[in-house]
Design a protein around this motif. Structure first.
Motif, mmCIF file in Angstrom:
data_model
loop_
_atom_site.group_PDB
_atom_site.id
_atom_site.type_symbol
_atom_site.label_atom_id
_atom_site.label_comp_id
_atom_site.label_asym_id
_atom_site.label_seq_id
_atom_site.Cartn_x
_atom_site.Cartn_y
_atom_site.Cartn_z
ATOM 1 N N ARG A 120 0.835 -1.212 0.000
ATOM 2 C CA ARG A 120 0.000 0.000 0.000
ATOM 3 C C ARG A 120 0.863 1.252 0.000
ATOM 4 N N ASP A 121 1.869 1.275 0.851
ATOM 5 C CA ASP A 121 2.726 2.455 0.955
ATOM 6 C C ASP A 121 3.496 2.700 -0.335
ATOM 7 N N GLU A 122 3.976 1.624 -0.952
ATOM 8 C CA GLU A 122 4.762 1.775 -2.183
ATOM 9 C C GLU A 122 3.880 2.239 -3.338
ATOM 10 N N VAL A 123 2.651 1.747 -3.389
ATOM 11 C CA VAL A 123 1.722 2.198 -4.425
ATOM 12 C C VAL A 123 1.435 3.689 -4.253
ATOM 13 N N ALA A 124 1.194 4.116 -3.017
ATOM 14 C CA ALA A 124 0.933 5.536 -2.766
ATOM 15 C C ALA A 124 2.135 6.390 -3.155
ATOM 16 N N ARG A 125 3.308 5.937 -2.810
ATOM 17 C CA ARG A 125 4.528 6.710 -3.083
ATOM 18 C C ARG A 125 4.774 6.868 -4.582
ATOM 19 N N ASP A 146 -6.037 3.342 6.458
ATOM 20 C CA ASP A 146 -5.219 3.195 5.258
ATOM 21 C C ASP A 146 -5.188 4.496 4.465
ATOM 22 N N ARG A 147 -6.320 5.168 4.424
ATOM 23 C CA ARG A 147 -6.402 6.425 3.684
ATOM 24 C C ARG A 147 -5.467 7.472 4.282
ATOM 25 N N ARG A 148 -5.466 7.569 5.568
ATOM 26 C CA ARG A 148 -4.618 8.565 6.227
ATOM 27 C C ARG A 148 -3.132 8.247 6.042
ATOM 28 N N THR A 149 -2.787 6.982 6.189
ATOM 29 C CA THR A 149 -1.381 6.589 6.038
ATOM 30 C C THR A 149 -0.890 6.803 4.611
#
Length: 224
Positions: A120-125, A146-149
């Motif tokens: 999730r974090d890598e996709v957001a980044r 998840d949205r906030r992170t």
């Protein structure tokens, strides 16, 4: 991969040309009693094969994207951190460009835990710099935590290249104000690029409270 394929193709062509030249040289050195007639190429020569249809091209693309998806999922369950890093750095951005819906589904399939958080974090980044609107739409569909992170990671990623967009994303998702991280980012921006920060400030609506907090940081950085 493309470089490897191109190199292999180049070697194949070079080998074929070299073989042809060797054959010509041998023919010159060894006399033949009679010339050999050239046989015309058959009708079914590969050079005359039909081009692939649109359905075949689409099917091949789907299969390729499926393989990319599998490569990422295998890396996620692997204990080899370098394997995961390679998948994140090279395979994931390719799949995000070609078929982001596969990535969204892949994140949703993951069980809660470290693996899911890492993906999730890598996709957001990555996605926030590739297609901001699509990334925002995806983050908006996530559960609150998840949205906030993911929004926090996206904001920090944008801060390095486009602070104005970082502020917009942070305010849209309500992150960065409560812990002072947004003000800190703006102060760094105003210190490193004061003219750019001031132009952004001048474009904001007057009297807005959220802008006022950041205005103080910008003016403080300029006064130093």
């Amino acid at each position: 991969m493309r470089i490897t394929v191109s190199l292999a193709a180049l070697i194949a062509v070079f080998t074929a040309v070299s073989a042809a030249r060797f054959s010509d040289t041998s023919d010159e050195d060894e006399p033949h009693p009679q010339p050999v007639a050239r046989v015309p190429a058959p009708v079914h020569s590969p050079m005359m094969q039909r081009a692939p249809s649109a359905n075949e091209i689409a099917s091949a693309a789907q299969e390729r994207n499926r393989q990319l998806n599998l490569a990422i999922e295998r890396a996620l369950v692997s204990r080899d951190l370098q394997h995961r890093e390679t998948a994140f750095n090279f395979v994931l951005p390719e799949l995000l460009r070609e078929e982001p819906n596969r990535v969204i589904a892949m994140v949703a399939r993951q069980e809660p835990g470290e693996t899911r958080d890492a993906l999730r974090d890598e996709v957001a980044r990555q996605w926030i710099t590739m297609d901001r609107d699509a990334a925002i739409e995806w983050m908006s569909s996530l559960e609150p935590a998840d949205r906030r992170t993911s929004a926090t990671i996206a904001t920090r990623t944008l801060a390095a290249t486009n602070p104005a967009q970082a502020i917009a994303v942070a305010d849209q998702f309500g992150v960065g104000r409560d812990d002072g991280s947004l003000e800190h980012m703006v102060q760094i921006w105003a210190t490193e690029k004061p003219d750019e920060a001031m132009r952004w400030l001048e474009e904001q609506p007057p009297g807005e409270q959220r802008t006022g907090q950041l205005r103080a940081r910008i003016e403080h950085a300029r006064s130093r």
